[in-house]
Design an enzyme around this catalytic site. Structure first.
Site, mmCIF file in Angstrom:
data_model
loop_
_atom_site.group_PDB
_atom_site.id
_atom_site.type_symbol
_atom_site.label_atom_id
_atom_site.label_comp_id
_atom_site.label_asym_id
_atom_site.label_seq_id
_atom_site.Cartn_x
_atom_site.Cartn_y
_atom_site.Cartn_z
ATOM 1 N N ARG A 212 0.836 -1.204 0.000
ATOM 2 C CA ARG A 212 0.000 0.000 0.000
ATOM 3 C C ARG A 212 0.870 1.254 0.000
ATOM 4 O O ARG A 212 0.526 2.268 -0.624
ATOM 5 C CB ARG A 212 -0.953 -0.030 1.198
ATOM 6 C CG ARG A 212 -2.038 -1.095 1.058
ATOM 7 C CD ARG A 212 -3.130 -0.952 2.095
ATOM 8 N NE ARG A 212 -2.768 -1.498 3.382
ATOM 9 C CZ ARG A 212 -3.216 -2.649 3.863
ATOM 10 N NH1 ARG A 212 -4.029 -3.420 3.142
ATOM 11 N NH2 ARG A 212 -2.861 -3.058 5.064
ATOM 12 N N PHE A 228 -12.553 -5.577 -3.740
ATOM 13 C CA PHE A 228 -12.481 -6.321 -2.480
ATOM 14 C C PHE A 228 -11.910 -5.399 -1.403
ATOM 15 O O PHE A 228 -10.935 -5.710 -0.714
ATOM 16 C CB PHE A 228 -11.607 -7.571 -2.607
ATOM 17 C CG PHE A 228 -12.032 -8.541 -3.678
ATOM 18 C CD1 PHE A 228 -13.075 -9.425 -3.468
ATOM 19 C CD2 PHE A 228 -11.380 -8.556 -4.900
ATOM 20 C CE1 PHE A 228 -13.460 -10.328 -4.460
ATOM 21 C CE2 PHE A 228 -11.755 -9.458 -5.901
ATOM 22 C CZ PHE A 228 -12.799 -10.342 -5.681
ATOM 23 N N ASP A 250 -17.089 -3.840 -2.595
ATOM 24 C CA ASP A 250 -17.079 -4.954 -1.648
ATOM 25 C C ASP A 250 -18.488 -5.541 -1.569
ATOM 26 O O ASP A 250 -19.484 -4.829 -1.767
ATOM 27 C CB ASP A 250 -16.620 -4.513 -0.255
ATOM 28 C CG ASP A 250 -16.110 -5.685 0.568
ATOM 29 O OD1 ASP A 250 -14.881 -5.926 0.550
ATOM 30 O OD2 ASP A 250 -16.924 -6.380 1.206
ATOM 31 N N ALA A 279 -17.889 -8.881 -6.590
ATOM 32 C CA ALA A 279 -16.843 -8.153 -7.310
ATOM 33 C C ALA A 279 -16.924 -8.389 -8.819
ATOM 34 O O ALA A 279 -16.796 -7.444 -9.611
ATOM 35 C CB ALA A 279 -15.471 -8.557 -6.789
ATOM 36 N N ASP A 299 -7.416 -7.101 -4.780
ATOM 37 C CA ASP A 299 -6.843 -7.791 -3.619
ATOM 38 C C ASP A 299 -7.898 -8.734 -3.038
ATOM 39 O O ASP A 299 -8.515 -8.446 -2.010
ATOM 40 C CB ASP A 299 -6.400 -6.762 -2.578
ATOM 41 C CG ASP A 299 -5.765 -7.405 -1.347
ATOM 42 O OD1 ASP A 299 -5.296 -8.555 -1.461
ATOM 43 O OD2 ASP A 299 -5.761 -6.762 -0.281
ATOM 44 N N CYS A 339 -3.305 -13.614 -1.580
ATOM 45 C CA CYS A 339 -2.884 -14.103 -0.259
ATOM 46 C C CYS A 339 -2.944 -15.621 -0.220
ATOM 47 O O CYS A 339 -3.006 -16.220 0.861
ATOM 48 C CB CYS A 339 -3.761 -13.488 0.834
ATOM 49 S SG CYS A 339 -5.522 -13.875 0.697
#
Length: 398
Positions: A212, A228, A250, A279, A299, A339
């Protein structure tokens, strides 16, 4: 005296190379049956020769049945060692982050497997995901008091891993109180309230902090889309660092309420626009509306939760980034995040490459980021490095 657990011949090589996990199929169950071990018990791990390799906390019903907490066969995980490891973990974070806002404990990497602690200044949020750590819960709380003296301590024990370990889920404020069930934090000079009681995980995701920060260098005067968005970690920071306009997408109306509250904290609410919905559907609607952006951040949650999900997960990453790429201006930038531990490091850049060719665009990767210093990586355990962020310029084909 601790029980001993003996390994099969040659299986100790991985532990000697720096790994910390013992798999159930590595145990010589003829000599040392796993059925004699109870969940949460601490045992001495031995090589096939009988040489002690260290002490591990156990759950014999899991594939990863043991996790080393010490290379010394006499060192137990007790109240004193927990205090020491919290002190070491804190000192390493304070080197990097000035506002006392960071992931204080990151499980195995800090010698405390099954434990995560996030610090929000005067608030500590503890998440326990193993039987062994649950048995030491009171010692952990006492250690947090001794090392940091926080005004508030929260047990956020509602993660999916607890069910795997056969543990009940619960959330409890065990010390102090919270304002609106949230904890204040500062990240990259931007203020937030993290919903530590009702939000995801501990309420905040510190892992993308450095990524970020990279984005914040690029957003001045730009029109940004944050997909997201959760509570606005990317989007609110972008607005606070000079973006002309930020749109957050979101599926959760509650998350978008938090986005708006966090935007107001920083005086940038006039720049923020929120879109509630799935999304994939929301991005298609934005495209149909003729919307275009200078920067799109994607993300998503982990699309590959298990190794068997790799193929389907890669397709999901391709689909969402394809839609996002179509929303870019001619010389826009996409920030593709993941992730998913099971997504190989080279796959996300390659997915963007393939999408570029399919859309007749030139993809230039300018930066590849990972998790911050408060999520330290054990080199012998690749699973401790899971986060990816690919910054790519998308240009007309040359």
């Amino acid at each position: 005296m601790l029980t001993s657990l003996r390994l099969k011949p040659k299986t100790e090589r991985r532990l000697k190379s720096g790994h910390l996990w013992v798999y159930s199929n590595e145990v010589d169950t003829a000599q040392t049956p796993l059925k004699n071990i109870t969940a949460g018990e601490q045992v001495v791990i031995e090589a096939a020769s009988g040489k002690p390799l260290g002490v591990a906390v156990m759950n014999p019903d899991q594939l990863i049945c043991g996790r080393l907490i010490s290379r010394s066969p006499s060192q137990l995980l007790d109240a004193s060692l927990i205090v020491h490891r919290l002190q070491v973990a804190m000192s390493s974070r304070e080197l990097w982050y000035p506002h006392q806002c960071y992931r204080w404990v990151y499980g195995d990497s800090d010698g405390l497997p099954g434990l995560v602690i996030d610090r929000f200044g005067d608030v500590a949020v503890i998440q326990i995901s193993s039987v062994a750590m649950e048995m030491l819960r009171d010692d952990i709380i006492d250690a947090v008091h001794k090392v940091a003296s926080p005004a508030t301590i929260v047990l956020k024990n509602d993660g999916k891993l607890r069910a795997v370990e056969g543990l009940d889920e619960y959330v409890d404020i065990v010390h102090g109180q919270l304002e609106d069930d949230c904890a204040p934090l500062i990240e990259n000079e931007t203020r937030f309230m993290a919903p530590v009681i009702h939000g995801q995980k501990t309420g905040w995701f510190y892992d993308h902090r450095e990524n970020r920060a990279q984005l914040n260098r690029l957003v001045k005067g730009k029109r940004v889309l944050d997909v997201f968005s959760y509570v606005g970690g990317w989007g609110v920071q972008a607005a606070n660092h000079g973006a002309s306009e930020v749109h957050c997408v979101d599926a959760s109306a509650q998350a978008l309420d938090w986005v708006e509250e966090n935007a107001a904290l920083n005086g940038v609410e006039d720049k923020l626009h929120c879109w509630e919905g799935d999304a994939f559907a929301a991005l298609k609607q934005l495209r149909d509306n003729g919307e275009r952006f200078d920067i799109v951040v994607v993300d998503p949650p982990a699309f590959i939760p298990r190794r068997k999900d790799v193929k389907a997960g890669e397709q999901a990453y391709k689909r969402i980034n394809q839609i996002a790429m179509r929303l870019l201006n001619r010389d826009g930038m996409i920030v593709a995040g993941s992730c998913s531990m099971h997504l190989a490091d080279d796959r996300l850049p390659d997915i963007l490459r393939v999408l570029g060719r399919e859309l007749d665009r030139e993809v230039l990767i300018q930066h590849v980021g990972s998790q911050g210093a408060d999520h330290p990586v054990l080199p012998a355990i690749p699973e401790t490095r899971y986060l990816k962020a690919v910054f790519a310029r998308v240009l007309p084909t040359r």
